[in-house]
Structures are given as structure tokens and as C-alpha cells.
Design a protein around this motif. Structure first.
Motif, PDB file in Angstrom:
ATOM      1  N   LEU A  86       0.849  -1.193   0.000  1.00  0.00           N
ATOM      2  CA  LEU A  86       0.000   0.000   0.000  1.00  0.00           C
ATOM      3  C   LEU A  86       0.882   1.239   0.000  1.00  0.00           C
ATOM      4  CD1 LEU A  86      -1.888  -2.295   1.212  1.00  0.00           C
ATOM      5  CD2 LEU A  86      -3.121  -0.436   2.345  1.00  0.00           C
ATOM      6  N   ILE A  87       0.601   2.162  -0.899  1.00  0.00           N
ATOM      7  CA  ILE A  87       1.300   3.449  -0.950  1.00  0.00           C
ATOM      8  C   ILE A  87       0.244   4.537  -0.939  1.00  0.00           C
ATOM      9  CG2 ILE A  87       2.887   4.926  -2.242  1.00  0.00           C
ATOM     10  CD1 ILE A  87       4.106   2.473  -3.476  1.00  0.00           C
ATOM     11  N   ASP A  88       0.251   5.362   0.104  1.00  0.00           N
ATOM     12  CA  ASP A  88      -0.715   6.448   0.226  1.00  0.00           C
ATOM     13  C   ASP A  88      -0.218   7.677  -0.526  1.00  0.00           C
ATOM     14  OD1 ASP A  88      -2.421   4.978   1.860  1.00  0.00           O
ATOM     15  OD2 ASP A  88      -1.241   5.482   3.642  1.00  0.00           O
ATOM     16  N   ALA A  89      -1.136   8.387  -1.160  1.00  0.00           N
ATOM     17  CA  ALA A  89      -0.832   9.673  -1.822  1.00  0.00           C
ATOM     18  C   ALA A  89       0.369   9.547  -2.738  1.00  0.00           C
ATOM     19  CB  ALA A  89      -0.612  10.771  -0.793  1.00  0.00           C
ATOM     20  N   VAL A  90       0.214   8.788  -3.801  1.00  0.00           N
ATOM     21  CA  VAL A  90       1.333   8.549  -4.715  1.00  0.00           C
ATOM     22  C   VAL A  90       1.719   9.843  -5.421  1.00  0.00           C
ATOM     23  CG1 VAL A  90       0.719   6.132  -5.094  1.00  0.00           C
ATOM     24  CG2 VAL A  90      -0.231   7.904  -6.583  1.00  0.00           C
ATOM     25  N   SER A  91       2.978   9.908  -5.828  1.00  0.00           N
ATOM     26  CA  SER A  91       3.509  11.046  -6.587  1.00  0.00           C
ATOM     27  C   SER A  91       4.212  10.509  -7.829  1.00  0.00           C
ATOM     28  CB  SER A  91       4.483  11.858  -5.728  1.00  0.00           C
ATOM     29  OG  SER A  91       5.562  11.046  -5.310  1.00  0.00           O
ATOM     30  N   GLU A  92       4.791  11.424  -8.617  1.00  0.00           N
ATOM     31  CA  GLU A  92       5.452  11.002  -9.849  1.00  0.00           C
ATOM     32  C   GLU A  92       6.577  10.016  -9.573  1.00  0.00           C
ATOM     33  OE1 GLU A  92       4.946  14.052  -8.885  1.00  0.00           O
ATOM     34  OE2 GLU A  92       4.226  15.367 -10.486  1.00  0.00           O
ATOM     35  N   GLY A  93       7.254  10.178  -8.441  1.00  0.00           N
ATOM     36  CA  GLY A  93       8.375   9.294  -8.129  1.00  0.00           C
ATOM     37  C   GLY A  93       7.970   7.870  -7.827  1.00  0.00           C
ATOM     38  N   ASP A  94       6.664   7.622  -7.657  1.00  0.00           N
ATOM     39  CA  ASP A  94       6.213   6.262  -7.377  1.00  0.00           C
ATOM     40  C   ASP A  94       5.985   5.447  -8.644  1.00  0.00           C
ATOM     41  OD1 ASP A  94       6.183   6.494  -4.537  1.00  0.00           O
ATOM     42  OD2 ASP A  94       4.351   7.679  -4.693  1.00  0.00           O
ATOM     43  N   SER A  95       6.146   6.042  -9.807  1.00  0.00           N
ATOM     44  CA  SER A  95       6.073   5.272 -11.050  1.00  0.00           C
ATOM     45  C   SER A  95       7.283   4.356 -11.139  1.00  0.00           C
ATOM     46  CB  SER A  95       6.029   6.215 -12.258  1.00  0.00           C
ATOM     47  OG  SER A  95       4.865   7.012 -12.242  1.00  0.00           O
ATOM     48  N   GLY A  96       7.091   3.188 -11.724  1.00  0.00           N
ATOM     49  CA  GLY A  96       8.208   2.264 -11.884  1.00  0.00           C
ATOM     50  C   GLY A  96       7.736   0.826 -11.905  1.00  0.00           C
ATOM     51  N   THR A  97       8.687  -0.087 -11.782  1.00  0.00           N
ATOM     52  CA  THR A  97       8.413  -1.516 -11.809  1.00  0.00           C
ATOM     53  C   THR A  97       8.532  -2.079 -10.399  1.00  0.00           C
ATOM     54  OG1 THR A  97       9.269  -1.696 -14.069  1.00  0.00           O
ATOM     55  CG2 THR A  97       9.099  -3.727 -12.794  1.00  0.00           C
ATOM     56  N   TYR A  98       7.474  -2.709  -9.925  1.00  0.00           N
ATOM     57  CA  TYR A  98       7.418  -3.298  -8.599  1.00  0.00           C
ATOM     58  C   TYR A  98       7.454  -4.817  -8.739  1.00  0.00           C
ATOM     59  CZ  TYR A  98       6.084   1.301  -6.787  1.00  0.00           C
ATOM     60  OH  TYR A  98       6.073   2.634  -6.454  1.00  0.00           O
ATOM     61  N   ALA A  99       8.219  -5.462  -7.893  1.00  0.00           N
ATOM     62  CA  ALA A  99       8.365  -6.915  -7.927  1.00  0.00           C
ATOM     63  C   ALA A  99       7.945  -7.489  -6.583  1.00  0.00           C
ATOM     64  CB  ALA A  99       9.803  -7.312  -8.245  1.00  0.00           C
ATOM     65  N   CYS A 100       7.099  -8.529  -6.627  1.00  0.00           N
ATOM     66  CA  CYS A 100       6.690  -9.257  -5.437  1.00  0.00           C
ATOM     67  C   CYS A 100       7.394 -10.607  -5.450  1.00  0.00           C
ATOM     68  CB  CYS A 100       5.170  -9.431  -5.421  1.00  0.00           C
ATOM     69  SG  CYS A 100       4.568 -10.486  -4.075  1.00  0.00           S
ATOM     70  N   HIS A 101       8.178 -10.880  -4.400  1.00  0.00           N
ATOM     71  CA  HIS A 101       8.935 -12.131  -4.289  1.00  0.00           C
ATOM     72  C   HIS A 101       8.360 -12.947  -3.138  1.00  0.00           C
ATOM     73  CE1 HIS A 101      11.853 -10.386  -7.035  1.00  0.00           C
ATOM     74  NE2 HIS A 101      11.992  -9.350  -6.222  1.00  0.00           N
ATOM     75  N   ALA A 102       8.152 -14.240  -3.370  1.00  0.00           N
ATOM     76  CA  ALA A 102       7.670 -15.156  -2.336  1.00  0.00           C
ATOM     77  C   ALA A 102       8.597 -16.362  -2.279  1.00  0.00           C
ATOM     78  CB  ALA A 102       6.239 -15.596  -2.632  1.00  0.00           C
ATOM     79  N   HIS A 103       8.997 -16.750  -1.070  1.00  0.00           N
ATOM     80  CA  HIS A 103       9.889 -17.902  -0.909  1.00  0.00           C
ATOM     81  C   HIS A 103       9.638 -18.523   0.460  1.00  0.00           C
ATOM     82  CE1 HIS A 103      12.566 -15.732   1.902  1.00  0.00           C
ATOM     83  NE2 HIS A 103      12.232 -14.688   1.201  1.00  0.00           N
ATOM     84  N   ASN A 104       9.818 -19.835   0.513  1.00  0.00           N
ATOM     85  CA  ASN A 104       9.716 -20.554   1.781  1.00  0.00           C
ATOM     86  C   ASN A 104      10.783 -21.624   1.932  1.00  0.00           C
ATOM     87  OD1 ASN A 104       8.816 -22.413  -0.056  1.00  0.00           O
ATOM     88  ND2 ASN A 104       6.899 -22.899   1.015  1.00  0.00           N
ATOM     89  N   GLY A 105      11.771 -21.625   1.050  1.00  0.00           N
ATOM     90  CA  GLY A 105      12.885 -22.556   1.157  1.00  0.00           C
ATOM     91  C   GLY A 105      12.599 -23.928   0.616  1.00  0.00           C
ATOM     92  N   MET A 106      11.430 -24.123  -0.010  1.00  0.00           N
ATOM     93  CA  MET A 106      11.079 -25.426  -0.551  1.00  0.00           C
ATOM     94  C   MET A 106      11.078 -25.349  -2.067  1.00  0.00           C
ATOM     95  SD  MET A 106      10.612 -27.013   2.272  1.00  0.00           S
ATOM     96  CE  MET A 106       9.899 -28.551   1.646  1.00  0.00           C
ATOM     97  N   GLY A 107      11.393 -26.462  -2.705  1.00  0.00           N
ATOM     98  CA  GLY A 107      11.294 -26.548  -4.154  1.00  0.00           C
ATOM     99  C   GLY A 107      12.523 -26.020  -4.849  1.00  0.00           C
ATOM    100  N   ALA A 108      12.645 -26.394  -6.136  1.00  0.00           N
ATOM    101  CA  ALA A 108      13.823 -26.025  -6.924  1.00  0.00           C
ATOM    102  C   ALA A 108      13.868 -24.550  -7.273  1.00  0.00           C
ATOM    103  CB  ALA A 108      13.872 -26.891  -8.192  1.00  0.00           C
ATOM    104  N   PRO A 109      12.766 -23.910  -7.714  1.00  0.00           N
ATOM    105  CA  PRO A 109      12.890 -22.496  -8.111  1.00  0.00           C
ATOM    106  C   PRO A 109      13.323 -21.597  -6.981  1.00  0.00           C
ATOM    107  CG  PRO A 109      10.833 -23.464  -8.905  1.00  0.00           C
ATOM    108  CD  PRO A 109      11.421 -24.437  -7.939  1.00  0.00           C
ATOM    109  N   GLY A 110      12.900 -21.926  -5.750  1.00  0.00           N
ATOM    110  CA  GLY A 110      13.322 -21.120  -4.606  1.00  0.00           C
ATOM    111  C   GLY A 110      12.439 -19.927  -4.380  1.00  0.00           C
TER     112      GLY A 110
END
Length: 973
Positions: free
Chosen positions: A262-286
Motif C-alpha cells: 500500500l502506498i498512500d498519496a502517490v507522486s510522480e516518483g512512485d512510477s516504476g516496476t514493482y516486484a513481489c517475491h515469495a519464498h519458503n525454502g522449498m522446491g527447486a525455483p526457490g
């Protein structure tokens, strides 16, 4: 056009119509008002002017004073409305307001979905909301009950999705979404029902279940941005966010809700590419990753300016229009509220309008209207031409940009400057008397829990009859008279500002004032105090994280400071007390530890996990595998579905002994290596410590008292825990010497005192300001301040300096008298003699302003042009040419310059005698053949204007010259 019309009748909007969404058959009111009071208001619908009254071409539309009323909305009255304000000098159109019919379409047919989620993870129920005007509100049928807002572990997201946090078997069942239009009050229900199934897995790699793929999003500037990311797996995955490759953490307007960003009151500087990473130490992809491409959009901002001043008929004028906005706005130029099209006399572009060969019909108001699908804005300037005149000197400029309207968002952020030249012009366009804006009302509380920033909120008061252009805000730390103000300039449309980079537990003072076209008004003043923050192990202040809003969707509160007791030779019990869970049950606790270095070196190890996934029913845990003779500190974190709490305060240092014996007390105390008084109340210390027999220590004691005190009870003590090797002693007295000494301690006792240092605090800075009547400038803030102990040195310095000045002043006249005596003696011995035989007819001339008189210059009709001239150095010159003969004892140098006639004045030599020049009637070779002529009285009068005003030295020289002439004349005869 009259001067009154020039300055007093430009239309200025005070209120413009806003877009409206209404159901067919409902009523709509559009408001519009403008200045001056005699402004005529008319309306345009889809480019056609509406006629006032109910008998016009559109009887469903009623034009009324102050607005337009549509009693029954129909398809014929939908469209784009504009308010037009007209005066005798021109017309101005408002930004279009769209009147749209509310609607809600049906759900698209969809198949039933069966959704699986691992127990303890977050489940997502998607809702494909149909098209709606305005945006529909989403409701869910949960366990035969309609859920309209978030409740418990059910969260309805802005996208319309339902997230079920910490899903259990009780959450299994059917789910159905519905859309509700708040205007038409219609409800449409989805055609399919989704079914949730919760499963139990032993282990499963982390995967992101929503969104299923990367996507792009657009968010309006100033609005909230919500990026959803839901992961599943066993054990529960950890979700982190990054923007443009940099990890995001909670700060100011950035926080997390479950695993969503959540980002409140976004401005021009909030434009860009956001990445969500999920990991739990299981499986090959990681790690599983999904990307969001975010673009911040904003309505247009417009600024228009007419570049020519005082145009006359036949000139070419040019308007410039500066437009910003995202997406790129479309621009339309208007003249007196009528759109302009390209023509031989009108050259149009989005940035420039040129009008060629202007005439009187081109006078009026020119507008630059910009629109994108986010919104619109407009700005205007006025053109007034005059017939060509022979002279335009002294005529005031007749073209000025119009002042910004209060309700328009067309001005960029004001520049931090005083009221410029345009301010009086802007006020002159407004009727009546315009005064300064009143001080705004500050709504913020005087105390904040945050340590490094403060939210300043205010509301405007009376604007003085002109729109507020900007707010000027100054703030600085209170009690520091030399601190510089930090100045912020905020647009007049803003009523909130975040003051950042503040110091914890500090008092700040704020002054803010509103600026309109009349200038800067009276300031409003307040003070506030920042929060203390928490001290880390190293002693530095940790900034408290921004609290997540709303509080019921926040991670748990930090547990209390843990206690540590001995369990065995290599283990210890860590016990704690939890605090509030903020609405979501605590799932587990985590205990972390940190080793303290034995040798007194700085830093120690980093915090490491000692025990994780501790059941919430356990409030104590045994930490095994501790090293003998090593000191540890422990802290505890609480975890629920919203994340981990802030860590608790670290425990006291615990030393693993391996037996019942305690550590021996330290022997040697620390050694103070550096001390400095940084101001009148604070002293900074640095020290080193070398342990004996590797005896561990828990911290240091710092004792200090005034040097002139003999009472040991006057010692005050500061405690520095851990392995920090510097400290600031505060709240001292100004200009006071202190004795400072230190000890170190552990559970066995305290060490001997180390070295003792004596240091004096700085004197309190003089805060009295010198008035302009007594000083031409103020002393610099960083200069030294004289102390009473410096007075004897000051007196001795003044006495020595005065003696030196007296000797120099007495010696200068003596030197001048010696030089003058020598010059006089030399001039008396070396007065030029007359080389003979010479003619008795001679003239004594003195040049003007020290210019050498050498060459030919007929003084009068009696002097022939071929006379012989003696130069100032007694050189003999015949007809202006050098002669080998010269006066005895004097050196001959070549001189070639010309003398101007009529510039003869006495010239004094360096020895005080006038310089004389002798002009003879003939060359010396023919002196015997020439007859002598009597001196010319006119020449003598020129040399001596009056006997009483003649210089005495000049009289002496003239008399001596005549005496020589009398002596030489008989010999020649």
C-alpha cells in the motif's frame, strides 16, 4: 476602451462546474460564479449556447443565478457543459463538466471455480466486476450472509477481490460476489459461485496465486496505490517487495497489508516496476516473482503567458502555453470563449499561439484549455491593442496574465520567492480592496509519536479577497538560536505537509503564512515535540516505523523486554510477556540473539534467529548451545498473518559461565582518548578499553561534576550499556569546567577509575542583536564570544597597539621634514645658471599642470617662430632641435613633445621652486648681432596675475633671473 475596463473588468472564476454522474430522471445542479459582481454568466452544452429560462430550445435546462439546474435528467441533457463569464473586456470559458448517466451492466457469464489453498495461507476469491458509472461497490455472500465491508479475516480489496487471511477448514464453502451502484441503487449478482477448499500439505514450494501473471496499473496522483500479491505454500511463504531493484520497507506513506503493498498519496516518483517475491525454502525455483508496471497519472496543469507588451495595431503577438499532465493532454486555444482554428492570421500549436497583424477586433481574453481523461485545466491572458502612436514613452503595460482561479488546478507549484512584479497586476484585476490573507489554522497536534517526521495539517482562513497562491512554511529546532530555518513553499491548493529528517525527542517551532497577490500575510506559529524512538543495542536511536493504517490490520505490538535466567551450563531460559495482537491472533513467536564481544571491540555480531515458530501458547523457551564465557543479548518478535512485530527491547547482557561462579569484576577502567565541548551544554567523549584476563563487561559508568566542587556526592552518572565507545554528556552548565572519569562494570562489580579529564563547556552565545543604529553589520553566527577572563589580555593589547601607533605618527613628520630640508639644500646649490653669452631679451614661462613646454609656440606677435628654447632641464634647443650645448652641471635628455599655447601657469618643482623656461630672440651664435628687445608686459602679466597673489618662491626665482640678466647685459654690450 476605458481605463476602468482595462483594470477592473477581467472575468475571474470563483467556482466552476464539476462533473456529475446521475441516474436518468434525477436532478442535477451545476454551480458557477465569477468576479466582478457584474459579470454575466451563460452556459454552453456540447458547443451550443443555452438560453436562460424554461422557454428556450432546451426547456429541461434552467439557467439560474449562480448555476444551472436540470430538474429531470434525460438523454437530451447529457453531455459537456461549460460556464462562460463575460464582461465588457471579453469572455472566459470554464473547464468542461461532464454530466453522465449512472449505469450498471450485468455480469458476464462465467464458469464455477474451485479454489484450493493450503491451511494457514491466504485465499483469494476473484470478482470480475461489470462496467459501472460510478464505480460499483463489491459485496460477497459468505456463509449465507452478505459482507459489504472487510470484517475479521475477510478483506475486500479495492480491486473487488476477497482475501481470506489464515484460511482454515471453517472457511471452506461457496462464495459469490455482487456489484452495487450507489447512484441507481441497483445490485447485480454474479452468475457463478466459487467454492473454496482448504487442504493440509506437509510441504509445498512457494507460488504466487494472485495475480496469475505480471500486469500494468495506472493510479491517479494523490490517490492510494494497492498492489495485491498473494502467495501460497507450506511452510507459509515470506513475501517481500522491491521497486526498480531496491527492497521496500515500511516508511512514511509505504506500508504492507498482509502481503499486499500500500502506498498512500502517490507522486510522480512512485512510477516504476514493482516486484513481489515469495519464498519458503522449498522446491527447486526457490523464489516466485510477479511484476507490476505502475504509471502515475495526473490531470493537466496549465500556465499561459503573453510575450509582447504594449502591442499596437499591425504587430504580431505570441502567447505561450506551458502544459503538463499524464497522459499528454490535448490543447485547444480560445478567444473570448470561442475555439480558434488555424488561419492565415492565427498560427496554432499546443505550445504557442501567434496572431498576425493584430487589430482592435483581436482584443479580449485568450485561453489555453488542456484536457486528458483524468481531468482538465485552463489559463488565460488578456490582449489589449492600441493604435500606433509616435511615442509610447511613459505608457503603462496594458497586457498582463490573469491571476489563477481559486478552483482551478492550472498553476504549477509556486516558486519560493517574494511577491514578484506580477503580484500587483494580479490584484488590479480583482474588484474592491484586496488585503493580505489571514494566518491559516494549524490542526496538527503538538505531540507526535514518530521520531523523525511530523504531519503538519492546516486549513485556510479568510484569503483577503484574492486566491491563496502558496503557503510559506518555516520550521527549525527550538532552543537553538543559531539554527537556520528550513523553508518550504507549498501550493495554495495543498493543506498538508510532511516535515521530515527531524531529530527524536526534540522540540520544533513552526511558522507558516499564506501568500496572495497582495503579498505574504501574518504567520501562524506553533511548537511540537517528536517522539523518543527506541534505543538499539549500540545506543543509537532507531526510528519507529510508521504505524500501519488501519490499526486492526497491523502486525502485533512488540513484546515486553525479555528476562534471561540460567538453565544449564550452556543454555538459558528466555521469558517474555506479549502485548496486543491488533485484531489478528498471534501465530508464533521468534527469539533472536546477539553475541557481545569479549575484547571490548565495537559492534559485536549481528542479530541471529535462536528459535523460530514458537507456539503462541508458550511464553518461555530454552536456548541451547551457548558458548561458555560469552555474553549474549536476546529479543523477541510476535508474528501473525499480517507480519512480524517490531522487535522487543533487548534483554540485559547474559554471560554463560558454565558453573555457579560469576565473572570477576573488571580490573582496569576505560581510558578516555578524546573529549570535546560541542556547545554550551554538551561534551562528547570517546574511549578505549583493554580487558584483563578476557573479563567480559556489560557497559560503562561515566561520572562528572564541576571542577570547583569538592563534594563526591555532586558526581552525576551516565550509564552506557553494551559495546559502544562514545557518549554525549548533556544538560551541562555553560562555561563550566567539569571533572570526568569512567568505570566499566559486569555482574562481578566495577573496575577502577580510568584517567580523569577536565574540560570546560563553551560559553553561551550572545543572543543580543546589534541594531542598525550602532553597527553597520551583524557579527557572524560562528564567531567567538568574548569572556570576562579575556579582559586583561584585551587591555594589554590595546596599550601596546596604541604605543606603536604613537611612535609611527611621531616619526612620519620628522622624516618629511628631513626630506624637505635635503631637497631645499639641493635646489639652492643647483639652481640653473645662464649659459652666456645670452640676449637680455628673455621670457620666463611656466607650463600648465606639470606639462613640459618644449617646442615651438608663438607666445604673441612679438615672438618669431624660429626662437631658441631651453627645455626644463636647461637643454639648449634651436628651432625645436637638440643642441650639443647645455647648461653646465645638468644632464641632457632628448625630449620631443609639443606645447599648446595659452596653457602657461606656474609649475612648482619638487624643491618648491617654480620651473622656469627661457625663450631668446635669436640663437646664441648670433646673439651679438641681435638687438635686445624689452620684455613684453603681457607675458609678465600672464606669469604673474597679481603681485600680492604670486607665490613667494616664484617671486624669488623671477627676481634672481632678472638679476642675472642685469649682470650679463653689460658684458655682452
Amino acid at each position: 476602451m476605458s481605463g476602468r475596463a482595462v483594470y477592473g473588468e477581467v472575468p475571474v472564476f470563483m467556482e466552476e462546474p464539476l462533473s456529475v454522474v446521475q441516474k436518468l430522471g434525477g436532478s442535477v445542479t451545476l454551480r458557477c460564479s465569477a468576479r466582478p459582481a457584474r459579470t454575466r454568466i451563460s452556459w454552453i452544452l456540447n458547443g451550443r449556447e443555452l438560453v436562460a429560462g424554461v422557454e428556450g430550445p432546451e426547456p429541461e435546462v434552467q439557467v439560474q443565478p449562480g448555476g444551472l439546474f436540470i430538474p429531470v435528467l434525460s438523454n437530451g441533457t447529457l453531455g459537456r457543459y461549460q460556464c462562460v463569464a463575460s464582461t465588457s473586456v471579453g469572455a472566459r470559458a470554464s473547464v468542461p463538466a461532464n454530466v453522465t448517466a449512472a449505469k450498471l451492466r450485468d455480469f458476464e457469464p462465467d464458469d464455477q471455480q474451485e479454489i484450493e489453498v493450503d491451511e494457514g495461507n491466504t485465499a483469494v476469491i476473484e470478482c470480475h466486476v461489470p462496467e459501472s458509472q460510478p464505480q460499483a461497490l463489491v459485496r460477497y455472500s459468505v456463509k449465507q450472509e452478505w459482507l459489504e465491508t472487510s470484517k475479521g479475516n475477510y478483506l475486500i480489496m479495492p480491486s473487488g477481490n476477497l482475501q481470506i487471511a489464515n484460511a482454515t477448514l471453517e472457511d471452506e464453502g461457496p462464495y459469490k460476489c455482487a456489484a452495487y451502484n450507489p447512484i441507481t441503487q441497483e445490485i447485480k449478482t454474479s452468475t457463478s459461485t466459487d467454492r473454496l477448499r482448504v487442504r493440509r500439505s506437509t510441504s509445498e514450494a512457494a507460488r504466487i496465486i494472485y495475480p496469475p501473471a505480471s500486469r500494468s496499473m495506472m493510479v491517479r496522483k494523490g490517490h492510494r496505490l494497492v498492489l495485491e500479491c498473494v502467495a501460497s505454500g507450506t511452510p507459509t511463504p515470506q513475501v517481500t517487495w522491491a521497486k526498480d531493484g531496491l527492497e521496500l520497507r515500511p516508511h512514511n506513506n509505504t506500508h504492507f497489508l498482509l502481503s499486499n503493498l500500500l502506498i498512500d498519496a502517490v507522486s510522480e516518483g512512485d512510477s516504476g516496476t514493482y516486484a513481489c517475491h515469495a519464498h519458503n525454502g522449498m522446491g527447486a525455483p526457490g523464489t516466485a516473482t510477479v511484476l507490476y508496471d505502475v504509471q502515475v497519472i495526473e490531470p493537466p496543469q496549465v500556465r499561459v503567458e503573453l510575450l509582447q507588451q504594449e502591442p499596437v495595431w499591425g504587430d504580431t503577438v505570441r502567447f505561450s502555453c506551458q502544459v503538463r499532465g499524464n497522459p499528454a493532454p490535448t490543447v485547444v486555444w480560445l478567444h473570448n470563449a470561442q475555439p480558434l482554428s488555424p488561419s492565415p492570421r492565427h498560427r496554432l500549436s499546443p505550445q504557442t499561439l501567434r496572431v498576425l497583424n493584430v487589430q482592435s477586433q483581436d482584443d479580449g481574453v485568450y485561453q489555453c484549455m488542456a484536457e486528458n481523461w483524468v481531468g482538465g485545466a485552463q489559463a488565460a491572458a488578456r490582449l489589449l491593442t492600441v493604435p500606433a502612436a509616435p511615442s509610447r514613452q511613459g505608457r503603462l503595460p496594458l497586457i498582463r496574465p490573469l491571476s489563477p482561479d481559486k478552483v482551478l488546478r492550472e498553476q504549477p507549484a509556486p516558486r519560493p520567492a517574494g511577491p514578484g512584479p506580477s503580484a500587483p497586476g494580479s490584484c488590479s484585476e480583482l474588484p474592491g480592496r484586496v488585503s493580505l490573507a489571514e494566518a491559516p489554522v494549524i490542526l496538527s497536534q503538538p505531540r507526535t509519536g514518530t521520531a523523525d517526521y511530523y504531519e503538519l495539517v492546516w486549513e485556510p482562513r479568510h484569503d483577503g479577497g484574492a486566491p491563496v497562491l502558496e503557503y510559506v512554511i518555516k520550521y527549525r529546532k527550538a532552543g537553538d538560536s543559531l539554527g537556520e530555518w528550513t523553508i518550504k513553499n507549498i501550493s495554495g491548493f495543498e493543506h498538508k505537509l510532511t516535515l521530515s529528517e527531524l531529530q527524536p525527542a526534540s522540540l520544533y517551532e513552526v511558522e507558516m503564512a499564506a501568500r496572495n497577490c497582495a503579498g505574504l500575510g501574518q504567520p501562524a506559529m506553533m511548537t511540537f515535540r517528536t517522539g523518543k524512538g527506541r534505543k538499539s543495542v549500540g545506543g543509537t536511536v532507531e526510528r519507529p516505523r510508521t504505524p500501519v493504517a488501519p490499526s486492526r490490520l497491523s502486525p502485533p505490538e512488540a513484546p515486553d523486554r525479555p528476562t534471561v535466567t540460567t538453565a544449564s551450563e550452556t543454555s538459558a531460559y528466555v521469558t517474555w510477556i506479549p502485548r496486543g495482537n491488533r485484531g489478528f491472533p498471534i501465530q508464533c513467536f521468534r527469539v533472536e540473539y546477539k553475541k557481545l564481544r569479549k575484547d571490548g571491540g565495537g559492534g559485536g555480531s549481528e542479530w541471529e534467529v535462536a528459535e523460530d515458530n514458537i507456539s503462541p501458547s508458550r511464553l518461555s523457551v530454552q536456548i541451547k548451545g551457548l558458548e561458555k564465557g560469552t555474553s549474549y543479548k536476546f529479543r523477541v518478535l510476535a508474528v501473525n498473518v499480517l507480519g512480524a512485530s517490531p522487535p522487543s527491547a533487548p534483554s540485559k547482557a547474559y554471560t554463560v559461565m558454565g558453573s555457579s561462579q560469576t565473572n570477576p569484576r573488571p580490573v582496569d577502567g576505560p581510558y578516555i582518548t578524546y573529549s570535546e565541548a560541542i556547545n554550551e551544554t554538551t561534551i562528547i567523549l570517546k574511549w578505549t578499553y583493554t580487558p584483563v584476563n578476557n573479563t567480559p563487561i556489560y557497559g560503562f559508568y561515566i561520572y562528572y561534576r564541576p571542577t570547583d566542587s569538592d563534594n563526591d556526592s555532586d558526581y552525576k552518572r551516565d550509564v552506557v550499556e553494551g559495546d559502544r565507545y562514545w557518549h554525549a554528556i548533556t544538560s551541562l552548565q555553560p562555561e563550566t569546567a567539569y571533572d570526568i572519569k569512567m568505570q566499566c562494570f559486569n555482574e562481578g562489580g566495577v573496575s577502577e577509575f580510568g584517567n580523569v579529564v577536565i574540560l570546560e563547556t563553551k560559553a553561551r552565545l550572545n543572543q543580543k542583536h546589534t541594531t542598525p543604529e550602532t553597527s553597520s553589520h551583524r557579527p557572524e553566527s560562528g564567531g567567538p564570544v568574548p569572556r570576562p577572563s579575556d579582559l586583561p589580555y584585551l587591555i594589554v593589547g590595546v596599550v601596546v597597539l596604541g604605543a606603536l601607533v604613537f611612535i609611527i605618527v611621531a616619526f612620519i613628520p620628522f622624516c618629511l621634514w628631513r626630506a624637505w630640508a635635503k631637497q631645499k639644500q639641493t635646489s639652492d646649490m643647483c639652481f640653473p645658471a645662464v649659459a652666456g653669452p645670452l640676449s637680455s631679451c628673455q621670457y620666463t614661462m611656466v607650463p600648465l599642470q606639470g606639462m613640459t613646454l618644449v617646442g615651438h609656440c608663438p607666445l604673441d606677435s612679438h615672438v618669431a617662430p624660429n626662437r631658441t628654447v631651453y627645455a626644463p632641464k636647461a637643454e639648449y634647443t634651436a628651432n625645436g632641435k637638440n643642441h650639443p650645448h647645455c647648461l653646465p652641471g645638468l644632464h641632457l635628455e632628448d625630449t620631443d613633445c609639443e606645447m599648446e599655447c595659452g596653457t602657461l601657469l606656474p609649475q612648482t618643482l619638487s624643491n618648491g621652486h617654480p620651473r622656469a623656461f627661457h625663450y631668446f630672440n635669436g640663437a646664441p651664435a648670433h646673439a651679438e648681432e641681435e638687438s635686445c628687445c624689452e620684455p613684453d608686459d603681457s607675458t609678465l602679466e600672464l606669469l604673474s596675475p597679481s603681485a600680492e597673489h604670486r607665490d613667494p618662491m616664484l617671486n624669488h626665482a623671477l627676481s634672481r633671473t632678472l638679476h642675472l640678466e642685469e649682470e650679463t647685459t653689460p658684458a655682452n654690450k
